[in-house]
Design a protein around this motif. Structure first.
Motif, mmCIF file in Angstrom:
data_model
loop_
_atom_site.group_PDB
_atom_site.id
_atom_site.type_symbol
_atom_site.label_atom_id
_atom_site.label_comp_id
_atom_site.label_asym_id
_atom_site.label_seq_id
_atom_site.Cartn_x
_atom_site.Cartn_y
_atom_site.Cartn_z
ATOM 1 N N ARG A 23 0.849 -1.189 0.000
ATOM 2 C CA ARG A 23 0.000 0.000 0.000
ATOM 3 C C ARG A 23 0.881 1.234 0.000
ATOM 4 O O ARG A 23 2.043 1.184 0.405
ATOM 5 C CB ARG A 23 -0.940 0.011 1.195
ATOM 6 C CG ARG A 23 -0.257 0.251 2.524
ATOM 7 C CD ARG A 23 -1.252 0.290 3.680
ATOM 8 N NE ARG A 23 -0.591 0.537 4.940
ATOM 9 C CZ ARG A 23 -0.316 1.736 5.425
ATOM 10 N NH1 ARG A 23 -0.648 2.819 4.760
ATOM 11 N NH2 ARG A 23 0.302 1.895 6.575
ATOM 12 N N ILE A 24 0.328 2.329 -0.453
ATOM 13 C CA ILE A 24 1.047 3.605 -0.373
ATOM 14 C C ILE A 24 0.986 4.067 1.073
ATOM 15 O O ILE A 24 -0.087 4.165 1.654
ATOM 16 C CB ILE A 24 0.428 4.644 -1.324
ATOM 17 C CG1 ILE A 24 0.618 4.184 -2.771
ATOM 18 C CG2 ILE A 24 1.033 6.021 -1.080
ATOM 19 C CD1 ILE A 24 -0.067 5.072 -3.789
ATOM 20 N N GLU A 25 2.126 4.353 1.668
ATOM 21 C CA GLU A 25 2.195 4.757 3.069
ATOM 22 C C GLU A 25 1.758 6.208 3.235
ATOM 23 O O GLU A 25 0.979 6.524 4.118
ATOM 24 C CB GLU A 25 3.631 4.572 3.570
ATOM 25 C CG GLU A 25 3.771 4.397 5.061
ATOM 26 C CD GLU A 25 3.414 5.603 5.908
ATOM 27 O OE1 GLU A 25 3.787 6.737 5.589
ATOM 28 O OE2 GLU A 25 2.728 5.388 6.927
ATOM 29 N N HIS A 26 2.285 7.097 2.387
ATOM 30 C CA HIS A 26 1.830 8.481 2.383
ATOM 31 C C HIS A 26 2.297 9.165 1.110
ATOM 32 O O HIS A 26 3.147 8.652 0.390
ATOM 33 C CB HIS A 26 2.294 9.259 3.623
ATOM 34 C CG HIS A 26 3.754 9.597 3.645
ATOM 35 N ND1 HIS A 26 4.710 8.753 4.159
ATOM 36 C CD2 HIS A 26 4.423 10.704 3.230
ATOM 37 C CE1 HIS A 26 5.902 9.323 4.062
ATOM 38 N NE2 HIS A 26 5.767 10.504 3.484
ATOM 39 N N VAL A 27 1.688 10.299 0.833
ATOM 40 C CA VAL A 27 2.059 11.152 -0.289
ATOM 41 C C VAL A 27 2.469 12.492 0.316
ATOM 42 O O VAL A 27 1.891 12.925 1.323
ATOM 43 C CB VAL A 27 0.872 11.339 -1.261
ATOM 44 C CG1 VAL A 27 1.210 12.300 -2.371
ATOM 45 C CG2 VAL A 27 0.434 9.996 -1.812
ATOM 46 N N ALA A 28 3.449 13.153 -0.275
ATOM 47 C CA ALA A 28 3.936 14.424 0.261
ATOM 48 C C ALA A 28 3.825 15.523 -0.786
ATOM 49 O O ALA A 28 3.936 15.259 -1.984
ATOM 50 C CB ALA A 28 5.393 14.285 0.711
ATOM 51 N N ILE A 29 3.601 16.731 -0.302
ATOM 52 C CA ILE A 29 3.490 17.883 -1.192
ATOM 53 C C ILE A 29 4.200 19.080 -0.557
ATOM 54 O O ILE A 29 4.104 19.303 0.654
ATOM 55 C CB ILE A 29 2.004 18.214 -1.496
ATOM 56 C CG1 ILE A 29 1.890 19.336 -2.524
ATOM 57 C CG2 ILE A 29 1.241 18.534 -0.223
ATOM 58 C CD1 ILE A 29 0.461 19.562 -3.021
ATOM 59 N N TRP A 30 4.955 19.819 -1.388
ATOM 60 C CA TRP A 30 5.567 21.067 -0.940
ATOM 61 C C TRP A 30 4.490 22.142 -0.910
ATOM 62 O O TRP A 30 3.671 22.220 -1.830
ATOM 63 C CB TRP A 30 6.679 21.519 -1.887
ATOM 64 C CG TRP A 30 7.901 20.670 -1.851
ATOM 65 C CD1 TRP A 30 8.339 19.830 -2.828
ATOM 66 C CD2 TRP A 30 8.850 20.579 -0.792
ATOM 67 N NE1 TRP A 30 9.495 19.218 -2.441
ATOM 68 C CE2 TRP A 30 9.840 19.668 -1.192
ATOM 69 C CE3 TRP A 30 8.957 21.181 0.463
ATOM 70 C CZ2 TRP A 30 10.923 19.344 -0.387
ATOM 71 C CZ3 TRP A 30 10.046 20.854 1.267
ATOM 72 C CH2 TRP A 30 11.006 19.945 0.844
ATOM 73 N N VAL A 31 4.505 22.971 0.113
ATOM 74 C CA VAL A 31 3.531 24.053 0.231
ATOM 75 C C VAL A 31 4.244 25.350 0.577
ATOM 76 O O VAL A 31 5.343 25.352 1.126
ATOM 77 C CB VAL A 31 2.443 23.745 1.291
ATOM 78 C CG1 VAL A 31 1.689 22.476 0.932
ATOM 79 C CG2 VAL A 31 3.026 23.647 2.691
ATOM 80 N N GLU A 32 3.583 26.441 0.234
ATOM 81 C CA GLU A 32 4.131 27.758 0.560
ATOM 82 C C GLU A 32 3.774 28.168 1.984
ATOM 83 O O GLU A 32 4.609 28.660 2.724
ATOM 84 C CB GLU A 32 3.592 28.794 -0.431
ATOM 85 C CG GLU A 32 4.199 30.170 -0.244
ATOM 86 C CD GLU A 32 3.759 31.136 -1.321
ATOM 87 O OE1 GLU A 32 4.086 32.322 -1.171
ATOM 88 O OE2 GLU A 32 3.092 30.733 -2.278
ATOM 89 N N ASN A 33 2.507 27.967 2.364
ATOM 90 C CA ASN A 33 2.051 28.358 3.696
ATOM 91 C C ASN A 33 1.521 27.119 4.406
ATOM 92 O O ASN A 33 0.376 26.728 4.229
ATOM 93 C CB ASN A 33 0.987 29.440 3.599
ATOM 94 C CG ASN A 33 0.642 30.015 4.951
ATOM 95 O OD1 ASN A 33 0.579 29.294 5.952
ATOM 96 N ND2 ASN A 33 0.424 31.316 5.004
ATOM 97 N N ILE A 34 2.350 26.523 5.226
ATOM 98 C CA ILE A 34 2.026 25.240 5.851
ATOM 99 C C ILE A 34 0.821 25.336 6.779
ATOM 100 O O ILE A 34 0.015 24.410 6.867
ATOM 101 C CB ILE A 34 3.271 24.665 6.562
ATOM 102 C CG1 ILE A 34 3.084 23.167 6.820
ATOM 103 C CG2 ILE A 34 3.602 25.445 7.821
ATOM 104 C CD1 ILE A 34 4.364 22.453 7.209
#
Length: 126
Positions: free
Chosen positions: A2-13
């Motif tokens: 299974r996919i454990e997690h997906v990550a995304i870069w953000v400007e304002n966390i």
């Protein structure tokens, strides 16, 4: 597997954390910070235990454009058409951009497509 997690870069966390927490009922981990690398991240856990990591780093500052190779969107299933309509309505009323829908797509999905606070595409499906 299974996919454990997906990550995304953000400007304002913090804005992004609040968005996913409020509209998609994410449970939020504690903030991880690495001051040396100027890096911060949260793990957001959704009802089915799927996780999204939102990350911010001072050196990651630009999006190439809205059409690029790589991930295209994130899709959330909300269970039925009534829920798609309701969540889409709430997001529009709160000022978020709805690119299309709710509608039945050519491949038979009932969905709408909205933009999160930083313009990333979110499909809301039944």
């Amino acid at each position: 597997m299974r996919i454990e997690h997906v990550a995304i870069w953000v400007e304002n966390i913090d804005v992004m954390r609040k968005f996913y927490e409020h509209y998609f009922e994410a449970e939020v981990s504690g903030l991880y910070e690495n001051p040396k690398n100027q890096f911060k991240s949260y793990f957001l856990t959704f009802q089915d235990k799927t996780r999204l990591e939102i990350m911010q780093q001072a050196t990651v500052t630009q999006r190439v454009d809205n059409k690029h190779l790589g991930w295209a969107h994130l899709a959330f299933s909300v269970g039925n058409r009534v829920n798609v309509d309701e969540l889409t309505r709430r997001l529009i009323e709160d000022g978020f951009v709805c690119q299309n829908g709710p509608r039945i797509t050519g491949d038979g999905y009932y969905e709408s497509v909205i933009e999160d606070p930083e313009g990333n595409l979110i499909e809301i499906t039944e």
